[in-house]
Design a protein around this motif. Structure first.
Motif, PDB file in Angstrom:
ATOM      1  N   ASP A   1       0.668   8.453  -0.741  1.00 40.19           N
ATOM      2  CA  ASP A   1       0.099   9.311   0.298  1.00 40.19           C
ATOM      3  C   ASP A   1      -1.086   8.606   0.947  1.00 40.19           C
ATOM      4  O   ASP A   1      -2.239   8.819   0.594  1.00 40.19           O
ATOM      5  CB  ASP A   1      -0.342  10.633  -0.344  1.00 40.19           C
ATOM      6  N   VAL A   2      -0.787   7.733   1.924  1.00 38.18           N
ATOM      7  CA  VAL A   2      -1.836   6.921   2.523  1.00 38.18           C
ATOM      8  C   VAL A   2      -1.660   6.851   4.037  1.00 38.18           C
ATOM      9  O   VAL A   2      -0.550   6.675   4.543  1.00 38.18           O
ATOM     10  CB  VAL A   2      -1.863   5.490   1.919  1.00 38.18           C
ATOM     11  N   ALA A   3      -2.746   7.032   4.761  1.00 42.60           N
ATOM     12  CA  ALA A   3      -2.778   6.805   6.200  1.00 42.60           C
ATOM     13  C   ALA A   3      -3.248   5.371   6.435  1.00 42.60           C
ATOM     14  O   ALA A   3      -4.217   4.923   5.810  1.00 42.60           O
ATOM     15  CB  ALA A   3      -3.719   7.795   6.878  1.00 42.60           C
ATOM     16  N   LEU A   4      -2.576   4.652   7.313  1.00 47.09           N
ATOM     17  CA  LEU A   4      -2.867   3.243   7.557  1.00 47.09           C
ATOM     18  C   LEU A   4      -3.472   3.072   8.941  1.00 47.09           C
ATOM     19  O   LEU A   4      -2.939   3.574   9.935  1.00 47.09           O
ATOM     20  CB  LEU A   4      -1.584   2.422   7.445  1.00 47.09           C
ATOM     21  N   ILE A   5      -4.587   2.345   8.997  1.00 50.46           N
ATOM     22  CA  ILE A   5      -5.239   2.030  10.272  1.00 50.46           C
ATOM     23  C   ILE A   5      -5.310   0.520  10.359  1.00 50.46           C
ATOM     24  O   ILE A   5      -6.029  -0.125   9.596  1.00 50.46           O
ATOM     25  CB  ILE A   5      -6.659   2.617  10.347  1.00 50.46           C
ATOM     26  N   SER A   6      -4.544  -0.050  11.285  1.00 53.53           N
ATOM     27  CA  SER A   6      -4.437  -1.501  11.358  1.00 53.53           C
ATOM     28  C   SER A   6      -4.688  -1.996  12.774  1.00 53.53           C
ATOM     29  O   SER A   6      -4.392  -1.298  13.754  1.00 53.53           O
ATOM     30  CB  SER A   6      -3.055  -1.955  10.897  1.00 53.53           C
ATOM     31  N   GLU A   7      -5.216  -3.218  12.869  1.00 48.69           N
ATOM     32  CA  GLU A   7      -5.514  -3.800  14.169  1.00 48.69           C
ATOM     33  C   GLU A   7      -4.266  -3.957  15.027  1.00 48.69           C
ATOM     34  O   GLU A   7      -4.329  -3.845  16.252  1.00 48.69           O
ATOM     35  CB  GLU A   7      -6.171  -5.173  13.982  1.00 48.69           C
ATOM     36  N   GLU A   8      -3.114  -4.185  14.409  1.00 52.35           N
ATOM     37  CA  GLU A   8      -1.908  -4.464  15.184  1.00 52.35           C
ATOM     38  C   GLU A   8      -1.182  -3.189  15.606  1.00 52.35           C
ATOM     39  O   GLU A   8      -0.859  -3.013  16.771  1.00 52.35           O
ATOM     40  CB  GLU A   8      -0.962  -5.375  14.381  1.00 52.35           C
TER      41      GLU A   8
ATOM     42  N   LEU B   1       0.815  -1.217   0.000  1.00 54.14           N
ATOM     43  CA  LEU B   1       0.000   0.000   0.000  1.00 54.14           C
ATOM     44  C   LEU B   1       0.845   1.262   0.000  1.00 54.14           C
ATOM     45  O   LEU B   1       0.523   2.228  -0.707  1.00 54.14           O
ATOM     46  CB  LEU B   1      -0.939   0.004   1.207  1.00 54.14           C
ATOM     47  N   THR B   2       1.918   1.285   0.767  1.00 50.40           N
ATOM     48  CA  THR B   2       2.755   2.491   0.786  1.00 50.40           C
ATOM     49  C   THR B   2       3.491   2.672  -0.538  1.00 50.40           C
ATOM     50  O   THR B   2       3.667   3.797  -1.008  1.00 50.40           O
ATOM     51  CB  THR B   2       3.767   2.438   1.948  1.00 50.40           C
ATOM     52  N   ARG B   3       3.888   1.570  -1.148  1.00 49.35           N
ATOM     53  CA  ARG B   3       4.583   1.661  -2.439  1.00 49.35           C
ATOM     54  C   ARG B   3       3.643   2.072  -3.559  1.00 49.35           C
ATOM     55  O   ARG B   3       3.988   2.899  -4.402  1.00 49.35           O
ATOM     56  CB  ARG B   3       5.240   0.311  -2.769  1.00 49.35           C
TER      57      ARG B   3
ATOM     58  N   GLY C   1      -4.635  15.643   5.444  1.00 47.03           N
ATOM     59  CA  GLY C   1      -3.969  15.816   4.160  1.00 47.03           C
ATOM     60  C   GLY C   1      -3.632  14.561   3.400  1.00 47.03           C
ATOM     61  O   GLY C   1      -2.909  14.613   2.402  1.00 47.03           O
ATOM     62  N   ASN C   2      -4.130  13.393   3.839  1.00 50.75           N
ATOM     63  CA  ASN C   2      -3.848  12.167   3.098  1.00 50.75           C
ATOM     64  C   ASN C   2      -4.812  12.009   1.927  1.00 50.75           C
ATOM     65  O   ASN C   2      -6.007  12.275   2.055  1.00 50.75           O
ATOM     66  CB  ASN C   2      -4.002  10.955   4.019  1.00 50.75           C
ATOM     67  N   ARG C   3      -4.289  11.536   0.804  1.00 50.46           N
ATOM     68  CA  ARG C   3      -5.168  11.254  -0.334  1.00 50.46           C
ATOM     69  C   ARG C   3      -6.004  10.013  -0.062  1.00 50.46           C
ATOM     70  O   ARG C   3      -7.178   9.952  -0.400  1.00 50.46           O
ATOM     71  CB  ARG C   3      -4.348  11.080  -1.604  1.00 50.46           C
ATOM     72  N   PHE C   4      -5.359   9.001   0.546  1.00 52.69           N
ATOM     73  CA  PHE C   4      -6.044   7.736   0.814  1.00 52.69           C
ATOM     74  C   PHE C   4      -5.951   7.368   2.291  1.00 52.69           C
ATOM     75  O   PHE C   4      -4.984   7.720   2.973  1.00 52.69           O
ATOM     76  CB  PHE C   4      -5.428   6.597  -0.010  1.00 52.69           C
ATOM     77  N   TRP C   5      -6.951   6.645   2.741  1.00 57.28           N
ATOM     78  CA  TRP C   5      -6.955   6.017   4.054  1.00 57.28           C
ATOM     79  C   TRP C   5      -7.176   4.530   3.837  1.00 57.28           C
ATOM     80  O   TRP C   5      -8.045   4.142   3.055  1.00 57.28           O
ATOM     81  CB  TRP C   5      -8.077   6.579   4.933  1.00 57.28           C
TER      82      TRP C   5
END
Length: 281
Positions: free
Chosen positions: A62-69, A56-58, A78-82
């Motif tokens: 411009d992505v914010a990541l929300i993960s269980e871990e 996803l980062t590659r 300002g993120n294009r993607f979540w």
């Protein structure tokens, strides 16, 4: 041109490859402490998460990541993607050698469920992928005709629905008694996707057990495929992707079954619109 579903599919396949490798080596159940939401994390969870993050980062940049871990990674503005990620849904199964667990990803253009533009879930026992981006959905939600001896209601239930409500809701047992089959499998995302694909008539979790990452990737697909759904105690489609609220959820293929389950569920449920959270033009 960036095709989001191709990115999600690549990330799911990367998670599958990495996870199956540690499973085959017998290392998936090694405990790694507590994740961001307080649940026990295993090596399989971490390996899957790292593989997804890498893709996803590659691919999205411009992505914010929300993960269980690891919780939230990225800038709050300002993120294009979540991207909402459940690296392994069904970790308890994975850690005990029960081959029924999945990975789910939802990609959004904002911070809320209704901003989701693509989601995917992979069944790690088979490698089967469930994927939706706007009107593109695989597999189809059209169920093949049943055989003569496969009539009657089949439902997936969350175990807490029976444990917590069984003694206080006799109507729940009455509903269960009318089912031909009911299953308690331990991977909510995969169970919901199987209902969507015709492997069952309903997914039922009547108590507040599931977090956003346990629901959103499969719910986005189910709503796009025309299934009926309700959440409790709030309308999940109006919530932020990083909410820590726990929800109950009902997903059904037919209105008759949906109304029957809602009667058992009681007051306070929010019925969702079919096609809700469709990609914006």
């Amino acid at each position: 041109m960036l095709v989001i579903r191709e990115v999600v599919e690549e990330a799911l396949l990367a998670a599958h490859s990495s996870l199956r490798a540690v499973v085959d080596r017998g290392e998936a159940a090694y405990p790694m402490g507590r994740g961001a939401y307080g649940d026990l994390s295993y090596r399989g969870d971490i390996v899957s998460e790292e593989a997804i993050f890498g893709v996803l980062t590659r691919r999205l940049g411009d992505v914010a990541l929300i993960s269980e871990e690891r919780g939230f990674l990225g800038s709050p503005k300002g993120n294009r993607f979540w991207a909402l990620i459940d690296p392994v849904d069904g970790s308890a199964n994975m850690s005990r050698g029960v081959d029924f667990y999945s990975t789910g990803i939802a990609v959004a253009e904002g911070q809320f469920f209704h901003d989701i533009i693509c989601s995917g879930v992979i069944d790690h026992s088979t490698g089967r992928i469930f994927l939706r981006e706007a009107d593109f959905i695989i597999p189809s939600s059209k169920r093949e005709d049943r055989s003569v001896d496969d009539s009657g209601l089949t439902a997936f239930l969350h175990h807490a629905t029976i444990k917590k409500l069984g003694s206080s809701r006799p109507e729940l047992y009455k509903l269960i008694g009318k089912m031909r089959y009911f299953r308690v499998m331990g991977s909510a995302l995969l169970e919901m996707c199987l209902v969507y694909a015709g492997g069952g008539d309903a997914y039922i979790c009547l108590t507040q057990e599931l977090r956003m990452h346990d629901i959103a990737p499969a719910l986005y697909m189910s709503l796009g495929g025309g299934l009926l759904a309700a959440t409790y105690p709030k309308n999940l489609t109006e919530e932020r992707l990083d909410t820590r609220q726990r929800f109950g959820v009902i997903i059904c293929r037919s209105d008759e079954v949906f109304q029957e389950v809602l009667e058992v569920a009681g007051m306070g449920w929010h019925v969702l619109e079919r096609g809700e959270a469709a990609s914006r033009s």
